[in-house]
Structures are given as C-alpha cells and as structure tokens.
Design an enzyme around this catalytic site. Structure first.
Site, PDB file in Angstrom:
ATOM      1  N   THR A  37     -14.623 -11.031  13.897  1.00 29.06           N
ATOM      2  CA  THR A  37     -15.276  -9.977  14.683  1.00 29.06           C
ATOM      3  C   THR A  37     -16.591 -10.454  15.287  1.00 29.06           C
ATOM      4  O   THR A  37     -17.113 -11.520  14.940  1.00 29.06           O
ATOM      5  CB  THR A  37     -15.579  -8.732  13.823  1.00 29.06           C
ATOM      6  OG1 THR A  37     -16.587  -9.084  12.865  1.00 29.06           O
ATOM      7  CG2 THR A  37     -14.339  -8.240  13.105  1.00 29.06           C
ATOM      8  N   CYS A  38     -17.147  -9.639  16.178  1.00 28.67           N
ATOM      9  CA  CYS A  38     -18.381  -9.995  16.879  1.00 28.67           C
ATOM     10  C   CYS A  38     -19.623  -9.530  16.143  1.00 28.67           C
ATOM     11  O   CYS A  38     -20.633  -9.208  16.767  1.00 28.67           O
ATOM     12  CB  CYS A  38     -18.365  -9.402  18.277  1.00 28.67           C
ATOM     13  SG  CYS A  38     -17.023 -10.062  19.255  1.00 28.67           S
ATOM     14  N   ASP A  39     -19.549  -9.415  14.822  1.00 27.24           N
ATOM     15  CA  ASP A  39     -20.729  -9.068  14.043  1.00 27.24           C
ATOM     16  C   ASP A  39     -21.131 -10.291  13.242  1.00 27.24           C
ATOM     17  O   ASP A  39     -20.300 -10.895  12.555  1.00 27.24           O
ATOM     18  CB  ASP A  39     -20.404  -7.889  13.107  1.00 27.24           C
ATOM     19  CG  ASP A  39     -21.661  -7.330  12.463  1.00 27.24           C
ATOM     20  OD1 ASP A  39     -22.464  -8.135  11.927  1.00 27.24           O
ATOM     21  OD2 ASP A  39     -21.843  -6.107  12.486  1.00 27.24           O
ATOM     22  N   ASN A  88     -13.971  -3.828  16.984  1.00 28.61           N
ATOM     23  CA  ASN A  88     -13.569  -4.836  17.977  1.00 28.61           C
ATOM     24  C   ASN A  88     -12.096  -4.704  18.356  1.00 28.61           C
ATOM     25  O   ASN A  88     -11.491  -5.640  18.878  1.00 28.61           O
ATOM     26  CB  ASN A  88     -13.795  -6.269  17.481  1.00 28.61           C
ATOM     27  CG  ASN A  88     -15.227  -6.758  17.659  1.00 28.61           C
ATOM     28  OD1 ASN A  88     -15.640  -7.698  17.008  1.00 28.61           O
ATOM     29  ND2 ASN A  88     -15.988  -6.139  18.537  1.00 28.61           N
TER      30      ASN A  88
END
Ligand SMILES: *Cc1c(COP(=O)(O)O)cnc(C)c1O
Length: 377
Positions: free
Chosen positions: A324-326, A367
């Site tokens: 994910t984009c975290d 996401n």
C-alpha cells in the site's frame, strides 16, 4: 505450518491474489489438545481470532463454548449452532443497549472490570452472572494486552460486591496473561491474585465459583513453544497451589492457540529493490502487508515464518513491506528478515502461522486492495 491439504488446495485451485487457507483438521486437533491438557476447564473459543463460519461450526459441533466481544459475534456463534448458555459476552467495554440485546438473545455471562459496567448490566440484564477481570503485568507475552482491560484485585473486590448488591450473580474472576504468552509461570501469578479476591469476598459471605483463565496460549512462529500439555500441567499446579482442594470451575479462552497454526497465507513478491546501489539490505514488497491482514507485525511484535521455493540457498537480510501507499506499511525493518538471495519478483511465498488475527484485521479497501480472502478447507 502448511499441511499437505493446504499445499494441495493451493496447487490445484491456484487462487489469485493474497489469501488465507485454513485447515480445519488442525483446528480439530488443537481443540482436542486443549481438552486433553485441561480436562476440567471449559473451552470458550475467542471468536475474534478467526470468526470464519466453518471454524465456528466445527467448534460448536465439538462442544466448544464461545467468548464474544459484540452482538455480531454472539450472532455468529449462535448461527454456527452454539446455544446461548455456551456464549459469554467477554468484552469489558459494552454499550448498554448491546448488553440488553445480548440478554434478549439469552446470554447470561458477562465480563466487567469496573462498577460503572456492573451498573449497566444490572439495569438491563437482571440476575446475570458477572466475572471481574483483573489486570496482569503481561510480562512474557509477545502481544501484551496492557492496562486497557481489568482493574487491580482490590478494586475487583468492590466491583463484585457491588454486583451482588445490585442483584447480579457475582460469579468469578478473569484475567488474560497476554497473547502469545510463552512463560508458563504467568498463570501462577494471576491465579494468586484471583485467589485473594475469592478469599476477601468469602469473608463477607460472597462465594465466587469461577476463574476465567483467558487466552494467551501460543502458536509456533519462528521459535518453538511449549505444547498445550505443558500449559495444562503448569496451570493445574498453580490452581492446586492457590486453591488447594477447593479448585473452582475454570474457563480458558484460547484464540491464537486454537487457530494460529491452522492457517497459511499465500502471497506474491511484487517488487525487490534497493534504495542505493551500495545498500546491502534489499527491500522486498509483498502483495500483503499491515493493512492486508498482517497487523500483528506492528512494532515487529509477531514474526511469521516465511517459506519460499528457494529455501536452503544463501540468504541475506531484507526489509519486508506491504503493497500500500502508506509508509507505515513496513513489517520488518528494525530487525531485517533473512530471505534467499535467489528470491525474485513474481515468486509466491507462504506466510505460516497466520490462522489467527489476520482476516479480521484486513482493511476494507485501502488503496483499492480487497480484504484478505479466506478459504477454510
Ligand atoms: C483476545 C482474547 C482472548 C484470546 O486471546 P489469545 O491470546 O488469542 O488466546 C481471550 N479472552 C479475551 C477476553 C480476549 O480478549
């Protein structure tokens, strides 16, 4: 561990995307091992560990009882065939209307850890049995439950006294020694506290009858853990030491120990890269991470065994991250994870010991990734 049934399922069904596969035969064996290790204790499976209907149905059919934390979990246990008498509402933090709903559904066993919660129960669940949770230090646990639940033993005396005064059945004391508890003496300390609550109240004529010894029974991850039999032995000795020949009714609430080793997650390597040419630690990104079900890697608490097709070859330390984009979605970095040098993008890996606390911890669509799919075979 990946059983042959799980490996066969993955080889023939070839499911797409990350998924958990749970082998019910292992759950059955675990239930029997608990029964054998603690023959005088009732088993309340902690539903939150894995509420898959197939698991609940199997355990209900084997005579298990269920520890639940919400009306939804109570309904799941009932749908699986458990009668209300075999279900406890074990969460110490409940809305009054949920207590009322549980009472309407026939639930009569409730956890409390303060007078305020006792008063809620007295208002909407008259005559119900309550047990008071006492704090434990959580020492020795890899996933401690800290100070959020329970009160000091001296306060438990007040709480149960108040329960009795309000017409409730002051039934007993509970504790949880912390999850993934590998110190066999943890129950001894907590049982000593429980015994003191029993003794103080007995002097006032309030006779408690039950000790709920909670969960904490471990799953084997990277290190060996004692078998259920060893826990049974240590707990029985502690009960005898503190209660002599007046051992009360006892309950255990295994979650992780019931289902952890029954499940394996199949995942795929999405990317392997470095941050600089001279880095010696590679970054390995899987298609599952903290938000896809591996939340217990928080603070690198739980370290799962990872099996690859290249095992046996030369290994090197890797940072292991999710897709994910975290930037919090990194599982192991402080202590890098050794993985084979020949591991490549597109390879499948198996993450073992993931039957507990995975599917329910997966985010809904962060996401756009779908929640962890599960197959129970
Ligand atoms: C989570 C929980 C359990 C299960 O704990 P494990 O360590 O997974 O065995 C048992 N009892 C209560 C009250 C819980 O909250």
């Amino acid at each position: 561990m990946a059983t042959q049934r799980i490996l066969d399922f993955l080889a023939t069904r070839r499911p797409n995307g990350p998924c958990l596969v749970v082998d019910l035969d292992v759950v059955r064996d675990n239930f029997r091992a608990f029964e054998k290790a603690l023959p005088d204790s009732k088993i309340y499976y902690a539903v939150k560990a894995n509420p898959a209907p197939e698991i609940l149905r199997l355990l209900a059919s084997m005579g298990s009882s269920f520890d639940t934390a919400s009306v939804a979990e109570i309904e799941m246990a009932m749908d699986a065939g458990a009668p209300a008498e075999r279900i406890s509402f074990g969460n110490t933090i409940k809305k009054e209307r949920d207590i009322q709903r549980a009472y309407e559904l026939g639930i009569r066993l409730f956890a409390v850890d303060c007078v305020e919660e006792v008063e809620k129960i007295a208002r909407v669940a008259p005559g119900a049995r309550v047990f008071c949770r006492v704090l434990t230090d959580g020492e020795g646990a890899e996933w401690p439950l800290s100070r959020k639940f329970g009160c000091v033993p001296a306060m438990a005396v007040d709480v149960l006294r108040r329960a009795k005064a309000l017409g409730l059945d002051a039934y007993g004391v509970s504790f949880h020694v912390g999850s993934q508890q590998c110190d066999l003496t943890a129950w001894d300390r907590a049982l000593g506290d429980a015994r003191r609550v029993f003794a103080t109240l007995a002097e006032e004529g309030i006779v408690l009858r039950m000790v709920n010894m909670g969960g904490g029974f471990p799953t084997r991850y990277l290190k060996d853990v004692p078998a259920a039999q060893a826990y049974g032995q240590a707990i029985f000795e502690a009960l005898s030491k503190h209660f002599g020949n007046q051992i009360p009714e006892t309950i255990i609430e295994p979650g992780r120990g019931m289902v952890g080793n029954a499940g394996v997650i199949k995942s795929e390597v999405v990317l392997i890269s470095k941050k600089a040419d001279n880095d010696n630690v590679r970054w390995v990104y899987l298609d599952i991470g903290k938000f896809g079900g591996l939340a217990e890697t928080m603070d690198e608490a739980i370290r799962y065994p990872i099996v690859t097709a290249h095992d046996g070859g030369e290994v090197a330390p890797c940072v292991l991250a999710g897709p994910t984009c975290d930037s919090a979605d990194v599982m192991y970095e402080k202590t890098p994870y050794p993985l084979p040098l020949s591991l490549t993008i597109g390879d499948e890996v198996l993450i073992e010991g993931t039957g507990a606390y995975t599917t329910t911890y997966a985010s809904v669509a962060f996401n756009g990734f779908e929640p962890l799919r599960a197959y129970v075979i």
